[in-house]
Structure formats: C-alpha cells, structure tokens
Scaffold this active site. Structure first.
Site, mmCIF file in Angstrom:
data_model
loop_
_atom_site.group_PDB
_atom_site.id
_atom_site.type_symbol
_atom_site.label_atom_id
_atom_site.label_comp_id
_atom_site.label_asym_id
_atom_site.label_seq_id
_atom_site.Cartn_x
_atom_site.Cartn_y
_atom_site.Cartn_z
ATOM 1 N N ASP A 50 9.223 2.552 1.086
ATOM 2 C CA ASP A 50 8.158 3.402 1.629
ATOM 3 C C ASP A 50 8.155 3.257 3.155
ATOM 4 O OD1 ASP A 50 5.778 4.378 2.620
ATOM 5 O OD2 ASP A 50 4.534 3.601 0.994
ATOM 6 N N PHE A 52 0.847 -1.191 0.000
ATOM 7 C CA PHE A 52 0.000 0.000 0.000
ATOM 8 C C PHE A 52 0.885 1.243 0.000
ATOM 9 C CE2 PHE A 52 -2.520 3.425 1.912
ATOM 10 C CZ PHE A 52 -3.633 3.382 1.084
ATOM 11 N N LYS A 65 3.630 10.996 7.465
ATOM 12 C CA LYS A 65 2.953 10.669 8.721
ATOM 13 C C LYS A 65 3.602 11.277 9.980
ATOM 14 C CE LYS A 65 0.587 6.428 7.249
ATOM 15 N NZ LYS A 65 -0.837 6.673 7.362
HETATM 16 C C1 LIG Z 1 2.917 2.672 3.746
HETATM 17 C C2 LIG Z 1 2.051 3.806 3.321
HETATM 18 N N1 LIG Z 1 2.331 4.479 2.200
HETATM 19 C C3 LIG Z 1 1.562 5.508 1.780
HETATM 20 C C4 LIG Z 1 0.464 5.902 2.481
HETATM 21 C C5 LIG Z 1 -0.406 7.028 1.991
HETATM 22 O O1 LIG Z 1 -0.255 8.155 2.794
HETATM 23 P P1 LIG Z 1 -1.378 9.311 2.796
HETATM 24 O O2 LIG Z 1 -2.602 8.736 3.396
HETATM 25 O O3 LIG Z 1 -0.757 10.400 3.618
HETATM 26 O O4 LIG Z 1 -1.567 9.742 1.382
HETATM 27 C C6 LIG Z 1 0.112 5.227 3.654
HETATM 28 C C7 LIG Z 1 -1.074 5.611 4.422
HETATM 29 O O5 LIG Z 1 -1.583 4.929 5.259
HETATM 30 C C8 LIG Z 1 0.933 4.157 4.088
HETATM 31 O O6 LIG Z 1 0.643 3.467 5.194
#
Ligand SMILES: Cc1ncc(COP(=O)(O)O)c(C=O)c1O
Length: 465
Positions: free
Chosen positions: A243, A157, A272
């Site tokens: 990520d 994700f 985050k």
């Molecule tokens: C691993 C990871 N990447 C990307 C994102 C996307 O971030 P955002 O919700 O700030 O767009 C999330 C969100 O939960 C995430 O957990």
C-alpha cells in the site's frame, strides 16, 4: 450557484461568511462532532486561498501546511500546470465517462504508471480513493489465488470501507462495526518469523502492508523486511500487496517507498498524491498474470468497475502531476529537503528529554515523545496521559495557535507527531518550522507552564480524543 459574482450563494459569499456562521451551518448539517473537535483544538478558521506549502485564512493570515491534505499535495497546492491542464479540459467540452469506450487518457496514465512502478507491474485499474483501491486488491488476491486468508500487519492502515477496515488495525475504527470481512488475520509488523508461520499454512491469498506505516506513527521496518516478505510470499504462493497510498509519489524521497529496498510487489496501491491534490483518484497496479486471473475471460471483462474510475479530470490531473514531478525533480528534492528537516529536528531533539525518536524517510517524518526522567515533567506526563491522545495535541495546538503551522498527531500512536508537508518546501519553510518547533519544545519542557495548563484544561473538559 453563481460562482462568478459575489452575490448570494456565490463563492465570495460562501467563503466570506463569518467563521462562526460557517461552523454553525457545518455542525447543523454535516458533522457536529468533528466541528466540536476543530473548535476545541483551536483550529477554527475559514481558509480561502492556497499556494505551494501555504494556506491563507479570511483574515489574510498565512499558515504553513505541514499536513499536505494527508499527503495529497506533494507537488504543492494549486500547482499552476495541473490547474491549467484542468482548465484546458473544461474549456474543451471533452467527452468523459462515455463508459463504452477505451479512454485515451486512462490508456496514457496506465502506460505511465507501468513505466514508473517497479519490475513488471504493467496493468492498471483505476478507482476513486485509497480505501476503494484496497478493496480491489483484496478481491483480486482472493480470486487470483483462490485462497481464503489475508494477512495484514499490526497497526497497519488501509482505509475505512468494510474490506479495508478488516485489514486495518485499530479498535477505535473497528468497534461496533463487526463482523468484518472473514479470513483477515493480523501479524506483527517487521516480524518475518511470524509472517512465515502464517504463510506456511499455504491458505493465504495475500499479505498486505504499508512499506512504512503512516498512521502507526511512521514505523520504518528493518531493511530486510520487505525483500524477505516478498520472497516468502512467492515461496508460499501468496501475493504481496504493498500500500503506497501514503508513501507513493516521492513522499519518502523515492518515487515509491518500495524503491528503497528494491522490492517488487505483486500488487501496488496508489492514490492520494497521484492527482496533485485536485481530483480523487486511485490506481491498483499489478502484473498481467494476476490481472488475468481476476478478469479471466470476456464475460468477466468488467468484473470490477466503478462509474468514476478513470474519469478525465482524474487522469489529466495525474498525467500532468507526474510530468511536473519529473520536470521539477520533486522526488530528489523531497529526499534532500527531508534530510535537512530531519537533521534539524534531530539536533533539537538532543536538547529535549521528552523527544525519544525522530524517524522516517524523505518528507514522511515522525517525532516520538516518551515519558521524561525529571520528576516534575513526569508528573505532568502521567496526568495528561489519563486521556488518550491529549499529549500530542499539546504540540499541534501551539504550533497552529502561536506559529500558524498545520500538523497532526499520528493516527494510532498518539505520542507521535507526524510531518507530511508538500514536497516542494524550501529552506525558508524548513527554517520557519524548526524555529517554531524549538519554541514549542521549550515550552513543553517547562513544568508548570502554559502548555501544561493547556493540557490540564483539555483534561478537565474530559475530552476523549
Ligand atoms: C496507507 C493508507 N492506505 C489507505 C488509506 C485510505 O485512503 P482514503 O482515505 O483515500 O480512502 C490511507 C489514508 O490515509 C492511507 O494512509
């Protein structure tokens, strides 16, 4: 809006409105489907105050936050030092978003992130969210390598904007939005042979992965996976994009999850928890050599920018958050609190047959449930699994309703219950949680029983999660 008085439209007025009225207004003007879900799972509250790992509602009832704003509030909610730094900035009437300048705050944060992140990752580009950070990485990888394909891990994700969605693996998110970004292809997570087969075609710009998959149900890869993936990417000329949006800033008991395996990616994605739960922020950290291929000359000096990227509030919140993490040894604390919590859950797990696995690192913990052996429970299990995602709610709902603990079911793997509390939790919070979890697991293993009645009620309402 008058925020200083309790008069019409002031904050006291807004937060003092009865919960039914708030929900009615939200359903009328924002997202009525989400409002309905919140109602159905019994989470209908107005929260008025927060501190550390705790939230308070209008009634003055206190809730333990084991969700942490989706892994945002690592230093605890409303940390006084981050708050004071933001107040100081507002009182200073400083110049933010001048745009045609080099922000001293962005410069400081860039330097700080270059020092914190592994190896020679030394150049930063600031964004406003996790998804946007993913977008930048995809653009950067394509332009830096001039290759078309992007590989991503199954159940990964990376966000829900178009590019990010194209490298995120779940039908519910994707359905109806196709065609997505072309050239994005899935490989099984934690499978080096499959990765090498694709990389060997030598047309891959990047392999993007979370070091520990969050939404997939806290999937921790084998120890050789990331170091070998990095080696394979180097061998075949692709970039490794890690990520750390969820795993970064102490969540897993190290500054970054990559540190567990000594991995140095080509591009690291951050967001985050970076700004202490106060201001949206994101950062792409890469090597100067990769950056230079995207920002290739002066004409391209601003080939990717975003209006609010590097804004003062975000930069200040991030700088102070990092300072707080160092001063309060929050990373080390996350490792030890996580070990205590995980050990406590494992001890409970050994007594409850539906708990199949307790896994994670630091304070990123997944508890996986599986089909029971005993016949009665098996019948209940089968019944509630007629509706996707229902079983997990049979844990999250009583934890909230009976024990005032806020948690969530993992996004994709709905039989995994996920914990991501603020990293500052102490023994009191751990004990409070374990005590409540034991009570919920006891109820869950009693069939027939009130939790299964709850499951049946949810099922009868034909709720599709
Ligand atoms: C691993 C990871 N990447 C990307 C994102 C996307 O971030 P955002 O919700 O700030 O767009 C999330 C969100 O939960 C995430 O957990």
């Amino acid at each position: 809006m008058d925020t200083t008085h309790s008069g019409h439209n002031g904050l006291d007025d807004i937060f003092g409105e009865p919960v039914a009225k708030v929900h009615q207004r939200y359903a009328a003007y924002v997202n009525h489907r989400f409002a309905r879900v919140i109602e159905l799972i019994g989470f209908k509250r107005v929260f008025t105050r927060a501190e550390g790992a705790w939230l308070w509602d209008q009634e003055g009832d206190r809730y333990l936050d084991f969700l942490g704003g989706y892994s945002v509030c690592n230093v605890g909610r409303n940390h006084p030092r981050v708050k004071q730094a933001l107040i100081d900035w507002l009182e200073r009437d400083g110049a933010s978003l001048v745009q045609m300048d080099c922000s001293p705050l962005a410069a400081r944060l860039g330097e700080e992130l270059a020092q914190l992140t592994p190896g020679d990752l030394n150049t930063c580009l600031f964004t406003n969210s996790g998804s946007e950070t993913t977008e930048v990485a995809l653009k950067m990888a394509r332009k830096a390598t001039r290759q078309p394909r992007i590989l991503y891990a199954d159940l990964g994700f990376h966000g829900l904007t178009y590019g990010a969605l194209a490298v995120s693996d779940h039908d519910m998110w994707r359905e109806g939005f196709e065609p997505l970004l072309p050239g994005c292809e899935k490989v099984p997570f934690d499978d080096l042979d499959a990765l090498e087969r694709e990389l060997a075609k030598r047309d891959v710009a990047a392999f993007i992965t979370e070091p520990i998959q969050g939404e997939a149900g806290v999937r921790v890869p084998s120890d050789s996976y990331l170091p070998e993936a990095a080696r394979l990417c180097r061998k075949y000329g692709a970039l490794l994009v890690v990520d750390e949006i969820q795993t970064g800033f102490g969540r897993t008991g190290r500054w970054f999850a990559c540190n567990h395996w000594g991995v140095e990616p080509d591009i690291m994605l951050l967001s985050k928890a970076l700004s202490g739960g106060y201001v949206p922020v994101g950062a792409v950290v890469t090597r100067r050599s990769v950056f230079d291929k995207m920002f290739e000359d002066l004409r391209h000096a601003a080939v990717h920018t975003t209006t609010f990227g590097g804004n003062a509030m975000a930069m200040i919140a991030a700088l102070v958050t990092i300072e707080v993490m160092k001063d309060e040894n929050i990373v080390e604390h996350a490792a030890s609190a996580g070990a205590t919590l995980m050990e406590g859950i494992r001890q409970l797990a050994s007594r409850f047959e539906m708990v199949k696995d307790v896994r994670g690192k630091g304070l990123m913990i997944g508890i996986e449930f599986g089909e029971p052996r005993s016949l009665r429970l098996k019948a209940g299990w089968k019944l509630v699994h007629r509706a996707e995602g229902l079983f997990g709610q049979m844990i999250a709902i009583p934890l909230m309703r009976d024990h005032r603990i806020l948690t969530q079911v993992a996004g994709h793997n709905l039989d995994v219950h996920k914990l991501a509390p603020p990293l500052i939790i102490g023994q009191d919070e751990v004990d409070y949680f374990l005590h409540a979890y034991q009570a919920v697991l006891t109820d869950l293993h009693r069939f027939p029983g009130p939790l299964w009645d709850l499951g049946m009620t949810l099922l009868k309402n034909s709720i599709s999660w």
